[in-house]
Design an enzyme around this catalytic site. Structure first.
Site, PDB file in Angstrom:
ATOM      1  N   ASN A  16       9.463   1.983   0.215  1.00 28.77           N
ATOM      2  CA  ASN A  16       8.360   2.432  -0.363  1.00 28.77           C
ATOM      3  C   ASN A  16       8.164   3.796  -0.586  1.00 28.77           C
ATOM      4  OD1 ASN A  16       5.432   3.402  -0.382  1.00 28.77           O
ATOM      5  ND2 ASN A  16       5.114   2.379   1.544  1.00 28.77           N
ATOM      6  N   TRP A  17       8.548   4.584  -1.294  1.00 27.08           N
ATOM      7  CA  TRP A  17       8.002   6.078  -1.259  1.00 27.08           C
ATOM      8  C   TRP A  17       7.140   6.479  -0.542  1.00 27.08           C
ATOM      9  CZ3 TRP A  17      12.706   7.755  -5.624  1.00 27.08           C
ATOM     10  CH2 TRP A  17      13.645   7.178  -4.830  1.00 27.08           C
ATOM     11  N   LYS A  18       6.767   5.945  -1.452  1.00 30.44           N
ATOM     12  CA  LYS A  18       4.990   6.480  -0.710  1.00 30.44           C
ATOM     13  C   LYS A  18       4.680   7.793  -1.942  1.00 30.44           C
ATOM     14  CE  LYS A  18       4.783   4.773   4.262  1.00 30.44           C
ATOM     15  NZ  LYS A  18       4.600   5.348   5.428  1.00 30.44           N
ATOM     16  N   HIS A 104      -2.243  -1.774   1.418  1.00 29.52           N
ATOM     17  CA  HIS A 104      -1.225  -1.195   2.265  1.00 29.52           C
ATOM     18  C   HIS A 104      -2.059  -0.438   3.185  1.00 29.52           C
ATOM     19  CE1 HIS A 104       1.640   2.221   3.773  1.00 29.52           C
ATOM     20  NE2 HIS A 104       1.940   1.425   3.746  1.00 29.52           N
ATOM     21  N   GLU A 106      -2.143   3.132   4.244  1.00 23.18           N
ATOM     22  CA  GLU A 106      -2.899   4.455   4.324  1.00 23.18           C
ATOM     23  C   GLU A 106      -3.807   4.676   3.017  1.00 23.18           C
ATOM     24  OE1 GLU A 106       0.721   5.776   3.065  1.00 23.18           O
ATOM     25  OE2 GLU A 106       1.202   5.651   5.331  1.00 23.18           O
ATOM     26  N   GLU A 176       2.503  -4.418   9.116  1.00 21.03           N
ATOM     27  CA  GLU A 176       2.711  -3.422   9.764  1.00 21.03           C
ATOM     28  C   GLU A 176       1.371  -3.132  10.022  1.00 21.03           C
ATOM     29  OE1 GLU A 176       5.672  -1.301   6.161  1.00 21.03           O
ATOM     30  OE2 GLU A 176       2.938  -0.991   5.271  1.00 21.03           O
ATOM     31  N   GLY A 182       4.951   5.891   9.889  1.00 23.93           N
ATOM     32  CA  GLY A 182       5.980   7.489  10.349  1.00 23.93           C
ATOM     33  C   GLY A 182       5.438   8.272  11.501  1.00 23.93           C
ATOM     34  N   SER A 222       7.999   2.491  10.981  1.00 20.59           N
ATOM     35  CA  SER A 222       9.102   3.321  11.512  1.00 20.59           C
ATOM     36  C   SER A 222      10.197   2.707  11.648  1.00 20.59           C
ATOM     37  CB  SER A 222       9.165   3.700  13.255  1.00 20.59           C
ATOM     38  OG  SER A 222       7.890   4.068  12.364  1.00 20.59           O
ATOM     39  N   GLY A 243       9.163   2.708   4.785  1.00 20.33           N
ATOM     40  CA  GLY A 243       9.052   4.219   4.391  1.00 20.33           C
ATOM     41  C   GLY A 243      10.263   5.389   4.098  1.00 20.33           C
TER      42      GLY A 243
HETATM   43  P1  13P Z   1       7.398   4.142   8.145  1.00 18.72           P
HETATM   44  O1  13P Z   1       8.699   3.741   7.471  1.00 18.72           O
HETATM   45  O2  13P Z   1       7.281   5.980   6.906  1.00 18.72           O
HETATM   46  O3  13P Z   1       7.090   4.161   9.176  1.00 18.72           O
HETATM   47  O4  13P Z   1       6.503   4.233   7.077  1.00 18.72           O
HETATM   48  C1  13P Z   1       6.139   2.476   6.888  1.00 18.72           C
HETATM   49  C2  13P Z   1       5.216   1.986   5.503  1.00 18.72           C
HETATM   50  O5  13P Z   1       4.714   2.139   5.968  1.00 18.72           O
HETATM   51  C3  13P Z   1       6.247   0.957   4.903  1.00 18.72           C
HETATM   52  O6  13P Z   1       5.276   0.307   4.012  1.00 18.72           O
END
Ligand code: 13P
Length: 260
Positions: A16-18, A104, A106, A176, A182, A222, A243
């Protein structure tokens, strides 16, 4: 190598590149994956790249060459119309997508997406032929007050209640925990496995026969090449949603190969 975990479920790893990445970076990322796939070592693994919407058509051809499928980070539940800024499931399919993320954290917490919206997104994506990675997870205060399983159960039941006959090849649950996303503070393998086992029990209760055993439940928060092996080799953990560490193709590949 079968790519399946101990319970026979095919491993699923998502990148997931966001809101990160460019066309040039995406093409080079896919070239690295394609080179790594040449020896057949990725066969049997489900690998899905979730780049920003704008990169989907740019990366579609490269993804095919690399043997990786594309997913979108979000979808809107209406088919078409006056919904400025939104993208429908059919548009995503035309852009080369086979999967989509729904719910998600976010989107839930930064963009105010409700359980009701997540449920409509899941139903619309499935009806249109996309696979869905449904994200669920508690916030730190919820874990600290001991209600993490109730929070996750609520998200699961609301998101899945509209589906008559859910197909486990097209629905993946991503656990998650918000406090692990993050932050560099991953859930311990024991915490992840306990929640995944709980999620599978809940699925046994709320979905028709056989779905719960076949459904992949993946962990996100993470994950990196250093901790992936210990997490994804736990019971009921069928892969990872990555992420930050997925922006580097080689670290994503290391995570995807962990536990097989
Ligand atoms: P990180 O791996 O950066 O913690 O993000 C996880 C995430 O939200 C994947 O969808």
């Amino acid at each position: 190598m079968s790519g399946a975990g101990a319970a026979g479920r095919r491993r699923f790893t998502g990148a997931n590149w966001k809101m990160n990445g460019s066309g040039i970076e995406g093409i080079s990322w896919l070239e690295t994956v394609q080179a790594a796939a040449a020896d057949g070592s990725l066969a049997g693994l489900d690998l899905v790249l979730f780049p920003p919407f704008t990169l989907l058509p740019v990366l579609a051809e490269g993804a095919r060459g690399a043997g990786i499928v594309l997913g979108a980070q979000d979808v809107y539940y209406e088919k078409k119309g006056a919904f400025t800024g939104e993208v429908s499931a059919a548009m995503l399919i035309e852009a080369g997508c086979s999967w989509v993320l729904a719910g998600h954290s976010e989107r839930r917490h930064l963009m105010g997406e409700s359980d009701e919206m997540v449920s409509r997104k899941v139903a619309s994506a499935i009806e249109s032929g996309l696979g869905v990675v449904l994200c669920v997870g508690e916030r730190l205060a919820e874990r600290d007050s001991g209600i993490e399983t109730e929070v996750v159960d609520g998200m699961l039941s609301k998101a899945l209640e509209g589906l008559q006959n859910p197909d486990p090849s097209r629905i993946v649950i991503a656990y998650e925990p918000v406090w692990a996303i993050g932050t560099g503070r991953n859930a311990s393998p024991e915490q992840a496995s306990a929640m995944h086992g709980h999620i599978r029990d809940t699925l046994r209760r709320i979905t028709p026969g056989g779905f719960a055993e076949a459904c992949r439940i993946i962990y996100g928060g993470s994950v990196n090449p250093g901790n992936a092996q210990s997490i994804v080799s736990m019971p009921d953990v069928d892969g990872a949603l990555v992420g930050g560490a997925s922006l580097e193709a080689l670290s994503f590949l290391q995570i995807a190969r962990a536990g097989v």
